[in-house]
Design an enzyme around this catalytic site. Structure first.
Site, PDB file in Angstrom:
ATOM      1  N   GLU A 214       2.796   4.986  -3.965  1.00  0.00           N
ATOM      2  CA  GLU A 214       2.867   5.948  -5.098  1.00  0.00           C
ATOM      3  C   GLU A 214       4.238   6.605  -5.180  1.00  0.00           C
ATOM      4  O   GLU A 214       4.628   6.935  -6.299  1.00  0.00           O
ATOM      5  CB  GLU A 214       1.765   7.002  -4.945  1.00  0.00           C
ATOM      6  CG  GLU A 214       0.365   6.448  -5.132  1.00  0.00           C
ATOM      7  CD  GLU A 214      -0.114   5.563  -3.991  1.00  0.00           C
ATOM      8  OE1 GLU A 214       0.360   5.765  -2.862  1.00  0.00           O
ATOM      9  OE2 GLU A 214      -0.925   4.659  -4.228  1.00  0.00           O
TER      10      GLU A 214
ATOM     11  N   ASP B 151      -8.842   3.991  -2.541  1.00  0.00           N
ATOM     12  CA  ASP B 151      -9.826   4.385  -1.519  1.00  0.00           C
ATOM     13  C   ASP B 151     -11.078   5.001  -2.129  1.00  0.00           C
ATOM     14  O   ASP B 151     -11.208   6.232  -2.228  1.00  0.00           O
ATOM     15  CB  ASP B 151      -9.175   5.359  -0.539  1.00  0.00           C
ATOM     16  CG  ASP B 151      -8.018   4.717   0.203  1.00  0.00           C
ATOM     17  OD1 ASP B 151      -7.894   3.474   0.156  1.00  0.00           O
ATOM     18  OD2 ASP B 151      -7.229   5.455   0.827  1.00  0.00           O
TER      19      ASP B 151
ATOM     20  N   ASP C 104       0.842  -1.194   0.000  1.00  0.00           N
ATOM     21  CA  ASP C 104       0.000   0.000   0.000  1.00  0.00           C
ATOM     22  C   ASP C 104       0.886   1.257   0.000  1.00  0.00           C
ATOM     23  O   ASP C 104       2.094   1.176   0.224  1.00  0.00           O
ATOM     24  CB  ASP C 104      -0.879  -0.030   1.257  1.00  0.00           C
ATOM     25  CG  ASP C 104      -1.928   1.061   1.245  1.00  0.00           C
ATOM     26  OD1 ASP C 104      -2.291   1.524   0.152  1.00  0.00           O
ATOM     27  OD2 ASP C 104      -2.379   1.458   2.334  1.00  0.00           O
TER      28      ASP C 104
END
Ligand code: GLC
Length: 846
Positions: free
Chosen positions: A437, A512, A434
């Site tokens: 990025e 999300d 997770d």
């Protein structure tokens, strides 16, 4: 003490600010930069020389601009532009190292005013006057042509920082792909940016999102081509958003390096892109089962309750996830010993019950001198540095963190070893990367600063170039680690961020989202788009991550999830508080936090039954999904496809958003609005059967929508393999059912099966059944041909013949006549029979 006299004040000259560049401000590269020249724009002028060098034709212009064209296969041309004749070292994280260019005989012809390169399937014409190119297919149809073509801009501060390509947008040309976008499927008239971004509670217009996939499809008069811009800087794509008649793409640095992929079909483009950038390998079969996740199931007793909840209610489930709270203060590769005193016992017990455990890992490593991973990382120079030579640090969940440089091969190798205890000793079956990025907690600049430096496999660069591949390379590090630690196991890795080619290392979920109907529609669009952009193994947070779902939304989302290769429920849950986030972000999150549970039984009995049915349908259709994943690994065919893939010549399909193709022969029409009782569906050419009634149809049809049914259709002539429902994929399969759909004509279907784990299939331990159906003159037949050494465990096959137009008088299996069993439905009959799995031919006569 003498005071040093102040130096006299010298007035600083005020320079006139340079005019903003417009089309006419293009200057020759040879013009030397004066002090006040901030911009230089260049566009190719006349070609002065053409030569063959290192496998490519080079076209050199008088002003120094150069174009290199290489032909990698008859349908793959690569074009690299340099504004000053200097090319950067040829390197790509996107291209699959296994990709091997084909040997193609290419002719270069010089004609009046142009050069022609012809590969047979594709021709590119380069204009002598200005280096503009035009692509033609073998029937001399113009597929794609430059409008203004190549241009580049440089500034003193950033160097070449806008490498641009402008092409003509043909009338009625439509565009698909680009991976991660949440807007409608057809990209025409819109513009986009690619910069992997943490996008909590994103919406339909949010751009960019978590992934960067600079690859798109164009459909020009029914003929498809693809363009892949292999550039990891921030990139921009404009599909004629200003109605100027042009499309444009540009990168904020690096090289304008694009691949032109010839169709003629959209599916050809998909396969060619997969040939270039690779595919995910066949996942373990449990990874295609149903997954239950929440932020966070915590402590271990709660995880056990959840597991028991599934088995008590007989709701199938294969995996349970642990979000960041299993860690000790968000330190990756550690456990919260109070909440999880004996993780191995937990994981073993879950496995005993048929559940695999998946845990989260973040890239941020907490700055803490007492934390081994941080200490080791520092000691061994594993982290990113700023250009000033200090370790780059930024806050994420655990506070300030250092970030491994995954573009350094030594760091990748080190990172892989960190999984040893989790993966090998404790038995965690899969991982969830997770925040890669990478995301950091800064309100405006949500990632690392530009001056962070990356190794980039020996070609050092700043974060401007490495940002978009950071997540992809984290996934590669994890994946390669799993391969080293347990080479006999098929890894399972789920990631939020990635870049083109990242499909080789992980599945993707869309990040999300929110618990509302609009997000169910977005989820549908995003997965279609991800799948045709290389990432077939994709899914969404079913039920929505932020906010509260209600029963109907949850069930409809589960039903859509049946047809997403990753079927996982996830939500913020009670545990999230916004703690640890900067106040501004916590405030934003607050209204979206929800307290309601999101397990299949959380919405009352009625919805529990419907949720259970949806999940059972997933398990029934697993052979269909597994076969589609196998085909994807074999030739890159996307598991989900936009409806235009069914018939590129039918403009009615171009703007379809809701309905899509799944696997070889299914068309899915999910319910994405509340209280739907009847749904109109436009079916592409051919006849299709409505699965739930066996009713055939074509063109525009309407179906009654039942609460427990997701509408879907089966192509005529198809053979649809179905397993009995199971509690998890480890349970034995007693019987295979084949739904066989009548067609006047021929059709072929495939069923691929293997052990569902390990690599024995690569040495022949697989079973591939090829089914051929043929209907003519009142007869219908089904032939089965098997390849591979594996024999699936079931000993019975049940066949249902659907849609035979008249009463069946006779039926024979392998030449022996058998009594006809007819099942009368309201307006038609089904014919059924039981066989041994090794049958070769069944014939029906009317
Ligand atoms: C991020 C992820 C989300 C996860 C949360 C806590 O927001 O996208 O899935 O639950 O972090 O780890």
């Amino acid at each position: 003490m003498k005071v040093k006299p102040k130096p006299p004040e010298v007035p600083i000259p005020v320079l006139p600010s340079p005019p903003l560049p417009t089309e006419i401000d293009f200057v020759e590269a040879s013009v030397s930069l004066r002090y006040e020249d901030v911009f230089q724009w260049i566009r190719p002028n006349e070609v002065s020389d053409v030569r063959w060098r290192d496998g490519a034709y080079e076209f050199i212009c008088h002003n120094g601009v150069m174009l290199r064209v290489s032909v990698l296969a008859a349908g793959i041309f690569r074009l690299r532009y340099s504004p000053d004749g200097v090319f950067q070292p040829d390197f790509s994280y996107a291209i699959d190292p296994a990709f091997e260019p084909e040997k193609v005989v290419v002719r270069l012809e010089e004609r009046d005013g142009e050069y022609l390169l012809d590969s047979g399937a594709l021709q590119v014409v380069v204009s002598k006057a200005d280096l503009k190119v035009k692509f033609y297919d073998q029937d001399d149809r113009v597929l794609c042509e430059d409008a203004a073509g190549f241009s580049a801009k440089r500034t003193i501060l950033k160097g070449w920082c806008a490498l641009r390509m402008e092409k003509k947008c043909h009338k009625k040309e439509v565009f698909f792909g680009l991976g991660d976008k949440s807007c409608g499927t057809n990209l025409s008239g819109k513009k986009f940016e690619n910069w992997c971004s943490d996008s909590f509670a994103f919406g339909r217009e949010t751009d960019p999102l978590y992934r960067a996939i600079p690859f798109y499809y164009a459909l020009n008069q029914g003929v498809a081509y693809g363009i892949f811009l292999d550039n990891s800087f921030r990139t921009h794509f404009d599909f004629d958003s200003e109605a100027s008649g042009d499309t444009c793409f540009y990168a904020e640095g690096g090289e304008l390096n694009y691949y032109f992929l010839h169709g003629p079909g959209l599916d050809d483009v998909a396969r060619t892109y997969a040939q270039l950038t690779g595919t995910h390998e066949l996942p373990p079969s449990w990874a295609l089962g149903y997954h239950q996740c929440r932020w966070s199931y915590h402590p271990d007793s709660h995880v056990r309750e959840i597991a028991a909840g599934f088995r008590e209610r007989q709701i199938p489930c294969d995996a349970i996830y642990l979000d960041i709270d299993y860690m000790d203060g968000y330190r990756c590769f550690t456990w919260d010993k109070k909440a999880f005193p004996n993780p191995k016992a937990l994981v073993d017990d879950l496995r005993e019950m048929g559940f695999q455990t998946v845990t989260m890992i973040d890239p941020g490593i907490k700055e803490d001198a007492n934390y081994e991973v941080y200490r080791d990382g520092l000691a061994q120079n594993r982290f990113l540095y700023t250009s000033d030579g200090v370790v780059a640090k930024a806050p994420v969940w655990p506070g300030f963190c250092a970030f491994p440089d995954f573009t350094n091969p030594e760091v990748r190798q080190w990172w892989g070893t960190l999984y040893e205890s989790l993966y090998k000793d404790i038995g965690i079956a899969g991982f969830w990367n997770d925040m890669n990025e990478p995301a950091v907690f800064h309100v405006n600049h949500k990632t690392l600063p530009d001056n962070v430096m990356h190794h980039h496999d020996g070609l050092p660069c700043s974060h401007r170039k490495a940002h978009n591949i950071y997540g992809q390379q984290m996934n590669r590090s994890s994946w390669e680690g799993f391969q080293t630690l347990q080479p006999e196991k098929r890894p399972f890795l789920l990631s939020r961020a990635s870049f083109s080619g990242g499909q080789r290392f992980s599945a993707i979920w869309t990040g999300d989202n929110c618990s509302d109907w609009e997000h169910l529609q977005i989820a549908n669009i995003q997965c279609q788009r991800l799948a045709i952009s290389g990432f077939s193994f994709c899914g969404t947070d079913i039920g929505g991550f932020a906010g509260n779902a209600e029963g109907e939304l949850f069930v409809r989302w589960l039903q859509l999830g049946v047809f997403h290769p990753l079927m996982r429920v996830h939500s913020i849950g009670k545990h999230a508080t916004g703690d640890g986030l900067p106040a501004e972000e916590a405030e934003l999150i607050d209204p979206l936090l929800h307290i309601s549970d999101q397990e299949p039984w959380s919405f009352g009995e009625k919805w529990t039954d419907l949720a259970k049915k949806a999940i059972e349908l997933r398990y029934c259709l697993l052979p269909c999904l597994y076969s589609a994943m196998w085909l994807h690994t074999l030739d890159g065919s996307p598991v989900l496809r936009h409806l235009a893939f069914a018939d590129a010549n039918d403009p009615k399909l171009w703007d379809v958003e809701r309905d899509f193709l799944f696997g070889e022969h299914l068309l899915i029409s999910p319910v994405v609005q509340p209280k739907v009782q009847r749904q109109g569906v436009y079916l592409p050419k051919g006849n299709w059967y409505y699965f739930w009634t066996g009713q055939p149809g074509n063109g525009e049809v309407f179906v009654n929508v039942m609460p427990d049914q997701i509408p879907f259709f089966v192509r005529e002539g198809a053979v649809l393999p179905v397993y009995p429902t199971r509690q998890h994929t480890g349970e034995a399969i007693a019987e295979l059912t084949l739904y066989v759909y009548y067609k006047n004509g021929l059709e072929t279907s495939h069923l691929y099966e293997d052990l569902g784990e390990g690599y024995a299939h690569q040495a022949g331990m697989f079973s591939l059944k090829v089914f051929e159906t043929e209907g003519k003159n009142g007869t219908f037949s089904l032939r089965q041909r098997k390849e591979g050494e594996y024999n699936p465990e079931y000993s019975k096959v049940k066949i249902y013949l659907v849609g035979f137009p008249t009463f069946v008088k006779k039926c024979a299996a392998d030449g022996v006549e058998i009594p006809i069993k007819e099942i009368k439905l309201r307006d038609r009959s089904l014919y059924t029979l039981n066989l041994k799995p090794e049958f070769e031919k069944v014939e029906w006569e009317g």
